[in-house]
Motif scaffolding. Structure first.
Motif, PDB file in Angstrom:
ATOM      1  N   MET A 148      33.222  40.911  44.425  1.00  0.00           N
ATOM      2  CA  MET A 148      31.933  40.339  44.789  1.00  0.00           C
ATOM      3  C   MET A 148      30.841  41.398  44.791  1.00  0.00           C
ATOM      4  SD  MET A 148      32.664  37.212  45.066  1.00  0.00           S
ATOM      5  CE  MET A 148      31.170  36.550  45.780  1.00  0.00           C
ATOM      6  N   ILE A 149      31.206  42.643  45.138  1.00  0.00           N
ATOM      7  CA  ILE A 149      30.219  43.723  45.068  1.00  0.00           C
ATOM      8  C   ILE A 149      29.770  43.931  43.630  1.00  0.00           C
ATOM      9  CG2 ILE A 149      29.899  46.198  45.378  1.00  0.00           C
ATOM     10  CD1 ILE A 149      31.726  46.058  47.786  1.00  0.00           C
ATOM     11  N   MET A 150      30.702  43.900  42.695  1.00  0.00           N
ATOM     12  CA  MET A 150      30.352  44.048  41.281  1.00  0.00           C
ATOM     13  C   MET A 150      29.524  42.867  40.789  1.00  0.00           C
ATOM     14  SD  MET A 150      31.436  46.939  40.548  1.00  0.00           S
ATOM     15  CE  MET A 150      32.510  48.133  41.333  1.00  0.00           C
ATOM     16  N   THR A 151      29.842  41.681  41.268  1.00  0.00           N
ATOM     17  CA  THR A 151      29.051  40.502  40.878  1.00  0.00           C
ATOM     18  C   THR A 151      27.617  40.625  41.368  1.00  0.00           C
ATOM     19  OG1 THR A 151      31.048  39.132  40.997  1.00  0.00           O
ATOM     20  CG2 THR A 151      28.927  37.996  41.020  1.00  0.00           C
ATOM     21  N   GLY A 152      27.456  41.022  42.618  1.00  0.00           N
ATOM     22  CA  GLY A 152      26.097  41.226  43.136  1.00  0.00           C
ATOM     23  C   GLY A 152      25.377  42.356  42.438  1.00  0.00           C
ATOM     24  N   SER A 153      26.097  43.396  42.053  1.00  0.00           N
ATOM     25  CA  SER A 153      25.469  44.512  41.336  1.00  0.00           C
ATOM     26  C   SER A 153      24.961  44.062  39.975  1.00  0.00           C
ATOM     27  CB  SER A 153      26.478  45.655  41.171  1.00  0.00           C
ATOM     28  OG  SER A 153      26.916  46.131  42.424  1.00  0.00           O
ATOM     29  N   LYS A 155      36.613  39.477  37.861  1.00  0.00           N
ATOM     30  CA  LYS A 155      38.002  39.688  38.220  1.00  0.00           C
ATOM     31  C   LYS A 155      38.236  39.298  39.672  1.00  0.00           C
ATOM     32  CE  LYS A 155      39.091  43.637  35.172  1.00  0.00           C
ATOM     33  NZ  LYS A 155      39.520  45.053  35.168  1.00  0.00           N
ATOM     34  N   GLN A 156      39.496  39.356  40.082  1.00  0.00           N
ATOM     35  CA  GLN A 156      39.834  39.245  41.489  1.00  0.00           C
ATOM     36  C   GLN A 156      39.802  40.639  42.114  1.00  0.00           C
ATOM     37  OE1 GLN A 156      43.648  37.297  41.643  1.00  0.00           O
ATOM     38  NE2 GLN A 156      42.771  35.247  41.340  1.00  0.00           N
ATOM     39  N   ASP A 157      39.775  40.678  43.443  1.00  0.00           N
ATOM     40  CA  ASP A 157      39.682  41.968  44.122  1.00  0.00           C
ATOM     41  C   ASP A 157      40.854  42.882  43.793  1.00  0.00           C
ATOM     42  OD1 ASP A 157      37.295  41.260  45.340  1.00  0.00           O
ATOM     43  OD2 ASP A 157      38.300  40.349  47.061  1.00  0.00           O
ATOM     44  N   SER A 158      42.026  42.322  43.642  1.00  0.00           N
ATOM     45  CA  SER A 158      43.211  43.138  43.379  1.00  0.00           C
ATOM     46  C   SER A 158      43.256  43.685  41.960  1.00  0.00           C
ATOM     47  CB  SER A 158      44.482  42.319  43.649  1.00  0.00           C
ATOM     48  OG  SER A 158      44.503  41.165  42.812  1.00  0.00           O
ATOM     49  N   GLN A 159      42.397  43.192  41.078  1.00  0.00           N
ATOM     50  CA  GLN A 159      42.424  43.614  39.680  1.00  0.00           C
ATOM     51  C   GLN A 159      41.331  44.617  39.338  1.00  0.00           C
ATOM     52  OE1 GLN A 159      41.976  39.894  37.620  1.00  0.00           O
ATOM     53  NE2 GLN A 159      44.108  39.271  37.943  1.00  0.00           N
ATOM     54  N   PRO A 211      46.250  51.585  34.207  1.00  0.00           N
ATOM     55  CA  PRO A 211      44.945  51.859  33.577  1.00  0.00           C
ATOM     56  C   PRO A 211      43.995  50.664  33.719  1.00  0.00           C
ATOM     57  CG  PRO A 211      46.567  51.274  31.923  1.00  0.00           C
ATOM     58  CD  PRO A 211      47.321  51.356  33.223  1.00  0.00           C
ATOM     59  N   ILE A 212      42.737  50.900  33.389  1.00  0.00           N
ATOM     60  CA  ILE A 212      41.720  49.865  33.526  1.00  0.00           C
ATOM     61  C   ILE A 212      42.025  48.703  32.588  1.00  0.00           C
ATOM     62  CG2 ILE A 212      39.268  49.330  33.308  1.00  0.00           C
ATOM     63  CD1 ILE A 212      38.665  52.224  33.952  1.00  0.00           C
ATOM     64  N   GLN A 213      41.980  47.533  33.132  1.00  0.00           N
ATOM     65  CA  GLN A 213      42.198  46.325  32.340  1.00  0.00           C
ATOM     66  C   GLN A 213      40.843  45.810  31.865  1.00  0.00           C
ATOM     67  OE1 GLN A 213      44.195  43.199  34.468  1.00  0.00           O
ATOM     68  NE2 GLN A 213      44.715  42.053  32.622  1.00  0.00           N
ATOM     69  N   TRP A 214      40.478  46.184  30.643  1.00  0.00           N
ATOM     70  CA  TRP A 214      39.149  45.850  30.133  1.00  0.00           C
ATOM     71  C   TRP A 214      39.000  44.360  29.844  1.00  0.00           C
ATOM     72  CZ3 TRP A 214      35.395  49.156  30.740  1.00  0.00           C
ATOM     73  CH2 TRP A 214      35.676  50.520  30.813  1.00  0.00           C
ATOM     74  N   ILE A 215      40.084  43.710  29.496  1.00  0.00           N
ATOM     75  CA  ILE A 215      40.044  42.255  29.256  1.00  0.00           C
ATOM     76  C   ILE A 215      40.958  41.599  30.285  1.00  0.00           C
ATOM     77  CG2 ILE A 215      40.448  40.400  27.604  1.00  0.00           C
ATOM     78  CD1 ILE A 215      39.992  42.374  25.375  1.00  0.00           C
ATOM     79  N   PRO A 216      40.391  41.004  31.317  1.00  0.00           N
ATOM     80  CA  PRO A 216      41.245  40.408  32.362  1.00  0.00           C
ATOM     81  C   PRO A 216      42.042  39.230  31.834  1.00  0.00           C
ATOM     82  CG  PRO A 216      38.942  39.826  32.708  1.00  0.00           C
ATOM     83  CD  PRO A 216      38.959  40.821  31.589  1.00  0.00           C
ATOM     84  N   GLU A 217      43.156  38.964  32.504  1.00  0.00           N
ATOM     85  CA  GLU A 217      43.993  37.837  32.091  1.00  0.00           C
ATOM     86  C   GLU A 217      43.291  36.504  32.311  1.00  0.00           C
ATOM     87  OE1 GLU A 217      47.584  38.228  34.283  1.00  0.00           O
ATOM     88  OE2 GLU A 217      48.209  40.098  33.269  1.00  0.00           O
ATOM     89  N   SER A 218      42.512  36.414  33.348  1.00  0.00           N
ATOM     90  CA  SER A 218      41.735  35.197  33.618  1.00  0.00           C
ATOM     91  C   SER A 218      40.361  35.605  34.126  1.00  0.00           C
ATOM     92  CB  SER A 218      42.441  34.301  34.643  1.00  0.00           C
ATOM     93  OG  SER A 218      42.616  34.990  35.863  1.00  0.00           O
ATOM     94  N   PHE A 219      39.337  34.914  33.670  1.00  0.00           N
ATOM     95  CA  PHE A 219      37.956  35.211  34.054  1.00  0.00           C
ATOM     96  C   PHE A 219      37.565  34.330  35.239  1.00  0.00           C
ATOM     97  CE2 PHE A 219      38.300  36.504  29.676  1.00  0.00           C
ATOM     98  CZ  PHE A 219      37.576  37.680  29.619  1.00  0.00           C
ATOM     99  N   HIS A 220      37.177  34.982  36.330  1.00  0.00           N
ATOM    100  CA  HIS A 220      36.788  34.266  37.552  1.00  0.00           C
ATOM    101  C   HIS A 220      35.257  34.157  37.585  1.00  0.00           C
ATOM    102  CE1 HIS A 220      40.815  34.297  39.467  1.00  0.00           C
ATOM    103  NE2 HIS A 220      40.972  35.410  38.752  1.00  0.00           N
ATOM    104  N   TRP A 221      34.737  33.234  36.808  1.00  0.00           N
ATOM    105  CA  TRP A 221      33.297  33.019  36.782  1.00  0.00           C
ATOM    106  C   TRP A 221      32.789  32.425  38.085  1.00  0.00           C
ATOM    107  CZ3 TRP A 221      31.120  35.423  32.899  1.00  0.00           C
ATOM    108  CH2 TRP A 221      31.838  35.592  31.703  1.00  0.00           C
ATOM    109  N   TRP A 246      32.286  48.490  32.715  1.00  0.00           N
ATOM    110  CA  TRP A 246      33.324  48.287  33.731  1.00  0.00           C
ATOM    111  C   TRP A 246      32.810  47.391  34.859  1.00  0.00           C
ATOM    112  CZ3 TRP A 246      33.623  50.200  38.897  1.00  0.00           C
ATOM    113  CH2 TRP A 246      34.862  50.007  39.500  1.00  0.00           C
ATOM    114  N   MET A 247      31.546  47.530  35.211  1.00  0.00           N
ATOM    115  CA  MET A 247      30.972  46.680  36.246  1.00  0.00           C
ATOM    116  C   MET A 247      30.934  45.222  35.794  1.00  0.00           C
ATOM    117  SD  MET A 247      27.192  46.949  38.022  1.00  0.00           S
ATOM    118  CE  MET A 247      26.396  46.533  36.459  1.00  0.00           C
ATOM    119  N   LEU A 248      30.549  45.002  34.542  1.00  0.00           N
ATOM    120  CA  LEU A 248      30.514  43.637  34.026  1.00  0.00           C
ATOM    121  C   LEU A 248      31.896  43.003  34.022  1.00  0.00           C
ATOM    122  CD1 LEU A 248      28.042  43.966  30.999  1.00  0.00           C
ATOM    123  CD2 LEU A 248      27.644  42.774  33.150  1.00  0.00           C
TER     124      LEU A 248
END
Length: 309
Positions: A276-281, A71-75, A80-90, A64-66
């Motif tokens: 961004m917290i998840m990205t840093g984690s 994702k965006q902050d709102s997603q 339920p949890i969206q395991w495959i986001p609609e768009s990847f914000h690399w 889930w962290m990965l």
């Protein structure tokens, strides 16, 4: 001249290892052996299935962290949890380096983790040698008293420690954390248990050859205790890297912060940038994963053999 009369209704003699029906005795045991083997295979398959389920459950937060890191902050907290986001914000992995001084935070965490790990391995192994191989009055009682400090919660002596560091003028310095964490009772316990598995004849022979206690520790004990040293180093590195309360209490300058404190910069008064917290984690977990993968074999061996004689 005697003759032998054979009766027609007499059965032939049964040879050893054969049944009256003429079938070998081992044929009768084959079904039972096959059933026992099938039971062992089924039990092992069930065990592996349970372990696979438990491993998957443990990896769910990491997965889930990965996913949340791209994702965006709102997603992030959608139900339920969206395991495959609609768009990847690399782009999150690019922006985080400019929004906070992440490289400085990682460097501070690496410096503290490596320094404290080296000191704990040095002091823990040296003290453990004295408790395991050197005989002196009150050794066992002193060791029990020292190990009993593990049961004392850190919150009980947190304030006295801070007062001592403040009077020494070491608050807001990395040296305060290094001095407080350079010694650990758990490391002494782990190394002592491993030293006790080394035969006493080795140290006795070295003493007869004129080798000092320092030489025995450096030239005999340390080379033979690589698995335990690797286990202690790995555990200390991970605990120091993930430490939050220590740097939070003693470090106030932003240039001295560790990565755990740096990620808190994304938490505001009314909202938080969870993506961004998840990205840093994710970026902060990578060094831990590399260290663990490199020392996994020694870690498992050291934990498995500590305490065995």
């Amino acid at each position: 001249m005697s003759t032998t009369v054979l009766r027609k209704d007499s059965a032939p003699a049964t040879t050893a290892g054969a049944s009256p029906s003429g079938a070998p005795a081992q044929d009768r045991t084959r079904p039972r052996g096959a059933r026992s083997r099938a039971g062992r295979v089924a039990g092992r398959a069930l065990l592996y299935a349970v372990l696979a389920v438990l491993s998957a459950a443990i990896l769910v937060p990491f997965a889930w962290m990965l996913v949340s890191s791209v994702k965006q902050d709102s997603q992030v907290f959608t139900v339920p949890i969206q395991w495959i986001p609609e768009s990847f914000h690399w782009q999150n992995f690019v922006d985080i380096w400019t929004e906070i001084p992440l490289l400085t935070y990682l460097g501070n965490s690496l410096f503290l983790s490596v320094t404290i790990t080296l000191l704990q391995v040095l002091t823990g192994s040296f003290a453990a040698y004295g408790f395991a191989k050197v005989r002196f009055p009150g050794r066992d009682a002193l060791f029990l008293a020292y190990i009993a400090t593990i049961a004392v919660p850190w919150q009980a002596y947190m304030v006295p420690q801070y007062i001592i560091m403040q009077r020494l003028g070491l608050v807001n310095t990395h040296l305060s954390l290094i001095l407080l964490q350079a010694f650990g009772a758990f490391g002494v316990f782990l190394m002592r248990q491993y030293y006790q598995s080394i035969p006493e004849e080795l140290s006795e022979a070295a003493r007869l050859d004129g080798l000092s206690e320092y030489g025995i520790w450096a030239r005999i004990m340390l080379p033979l205790s690589k698995p335990a040293l690797a286990s202690l180093a790995l555990l200390t590195f991970v605990l120091t890297w993930n430490d939050y309360m220590g740097p939070f209490i003693y470090l106030t300058d932003n240039d001295l912060w560790t990565v755990q404190l740096g990620l808190r910069s994304f938490v505001g008064v009314y909202d938080a940038r969870y993506a961004m917290i998840m990205t840093g984690s994710v970026l902060s977990v990578l060094p831990i994963a590399v260290v663990f993968l490199l020392g996994q074999r020694y870690f498992v061996q050291g934990i498995a053999t500590s305490g065995m004689k």
